[in-house]
Motif scaffolding. Structure first.
Motif, PDB file in Angstrom:
ATOM      1  N   GLU A 216      -5.437 -10.179   6.431  1.00 34.97           N
ATOM      2  CA  GLU A 216      -6.273  -9.020   6.125  1.00 34.97           C
ATOM      3  C   GLU A 216      -7.700  -9.421   5.751  1.00 34.97           C
ATOM      4  O   GLU A 216      -8.656  -8.692   6.034  1.00 34.97           O
ATOM      5  N   ARG A 217      -7.848 -10.578   5.148  1.00 39.04           N
ATOM      6  CA  ARG A 217      -9.167 -11.021   4.708  1.00 39.04           C
ATOM      7  C   ARG A 217     -10.106 -11.268   5.890  1.00 39.04           C
ATOM      8  O   ARG A 217     -11.296 -10.983   5.820  1.00 39.04           O
TER       9      ARG A 217
ATOM     10  N   ARG B 149       0.818  -1.211   0.000  1.00 40.70           N
ATOM     11  CA  ARG B 149       0.000   0.000   0.000  1.00 40.70           C
ATOM     12  C   ARG B 149       0.850   1.259   0.000  1.00 40.70           C
ATOM     13  O   ARG B 149       0.573   2.223  -0.731  1.00 40.70           O
TER      14      ARG B 149
ATOM     15  N   ASP C  93      -9.445 -10.071   9.058  1.00 40.18           N
ATOM     16  CA  ASP C  93      -9.226  -9.034  10.070  1.00 40.18           C
ATOM     17  C   ASP C  93      -8.627  -9.604  11.355  1.00 40.18           C
ATOM     18  O   ASP C  93      -9.085  -9.299  12.461  1.00 40.18           O
TER      19      ASP C  93
ATOM     20  N   GLU D 155      -4.683  -3.187   4.925  1.00 36.69           N
ATOM     21  CA  GLU D 155      -6.109  -2.878   4.916  1.00 36.69           C
ATOM     22  C   GLU D 155      -6.422  -1.750   5.897  1.00 36.69           C
ATOM     23  O   GLU D 155      -7.199  -0.837   5.593  1.00 36.69           O
TER      24      GLU D 155
END
Length: 356
Positions: A162-163, A64, A165, A121
């Motif tokens: 990340e999927r 990111r 959390d 995320e």
């Protein structure tokens, strides 16, 4: 080897790793590397190195923010010199140095950081605070310390799913694997395996299952967010780090005691290949782009590139003393060492364009 001898060997090995983690004697690299051995490559790997800071431990790449995060800690308790570094992955220059919060004003001790993982995320970076038995969360944007989450005994590594959390941390000190909600920063799940010593972690974001290398048990501990009990999968001799193939069906374990890479079929729960890599195998990472697996070998002072389909080392990249950790992203690997080989005694960072 008798069962008693094997048990004594494991106890000594666990004690040695605990001392290494506590004393700061965990891995390092030195010099740029170009030599390679093994099977011929279409294109050889290229290596660039730069002095970074004293006391390097681990690194993690943020897609990111296009940033390499690295941790440093120097000395024995009370540790007063520790930092979370924001590094330019192209130049390996430090862009920002973040100092962890002070825990003891009288001694100047700080909440020293060792393991590291990014959560792109939520734009955060997670660290393990090994000596403080906790993990911490920082803002990637500002570097602000957001929270310290306690009760992870001798916290060694952290990995982010990340999927789902979740951030998972390994508690080397008491055989625990702990999950935290990355939105609320609250503990979500805790699994304890008596007698185990969880070290490295890897997570399958499709299934949510996290795999912990059990240094004590020569196995992987598989923990699902939804299952009550963990399952166990054989690995090699002294697994200390683990990575997963792109399809999540294969695990790769760096076996410290045997200096090898174990290729583990997760469906069959069996080791299908053991590839000698070098003395003191310490950290492993799998690259989805090239299909290569990289193993950092601390004692041998090198990084081996393995083709898991052939079950063979295709390159050996010489480094400096004590390479400590490797992470990969889309054909590029980053390695940190504890060599002290920089002009001012700094440890070094390496960027490796992986050959294919």
């Amino acid at each position: 080897m008798s069962s008693v001898t094997r048990q004594n060997h494991r106890v000594r090995r666990t004690a040695a790793v605990a001392v290494a983690l506590a004393s700061g004697s965990v891995l390092a690299l030195a010099g740029t590397a170009s030599a390679h051995t093994g099977h011929a490559l279409g294109h050889a790997s290229t290596v660039v190195s730069a002095p970074l800071a004293k006391g390097l431990y681990q690194s993690a790449y943020s897609e990111r923010n296009h940033v390499l995060w690295a941790t440093t800690a120097v000395g024995r308790p009370p540790v007063s010199s520790s930092s979370l570094l924001k590094v330019d992955p192209r130049t390996l220059a430090v862009k920002q140095t973040i100092t962890p919060p002070v825990t003891d004003a009288a001694t100047g001790a700080v909440e020293a950081v060792y393991g590291v993982a990014v959560d792109d995320e939520h734009d955060t970076v997670w660290t393990t605070n090994t000596r403080n038995n906790s993990v911490a969360v920082y803002s990637q944007r500002t570097g602000k310390h957001l929270a310290t989450l306690p009760n992870v005994a001798h916290a060694r590594e952290v990995v982010v799913d990340e999927r789902h959390d979740l951030a998972w941390a390994s508690g080397f000190g008491d055989g625990t694997v702990v999950a935290f909600d990355t939105r609320t920063l609250k503990e979500k799940k805790r699994v304890t395996v008596a007698g185990s010593a969880p070290t490295g972690l890897a997570v399958n974001e499709r299934t949510g299952t996290v795999y912990a290398a059990d240094l004590n048990g020569d196995r992987l501990i598989a923990v699902s967010p939804w299952a009550k009990d963990p399952s166990f999968i054989p690995a090699g001799d002294g697994p200390i780090s683990v990575a997963l193939s792109a399809d999540g069906r294969t695990a790769y374990a760096a076996d410290q005691a045997s200096g090898a890479l174990s290729v583990v079929d997760l469906r069959e729960k069996a080791v299908t290949e053991s590839v000698p890599t070098g003395a003191g195998a310490l950290s492993v990472a799998a690259d989805a782009r090239t299909g290569r697996v990289l193993v950092v070998n601390r004692t041998a002072a090198n990084v081996t590139v393995v083709d898991p389909r052939k079950g063979a080392v295709v390159e050996t990249l010489a480094t400096g003393a004590n390479p400590n950790h490797v992470t990969v992203d889309h054909g590029t690997a980053y390695v940190v060492d504890k060599s002290g080989a920089g002009p001012e005694g700094q440890d070094q960072a390496y960027r490796i364009r992986i050959g294919h």
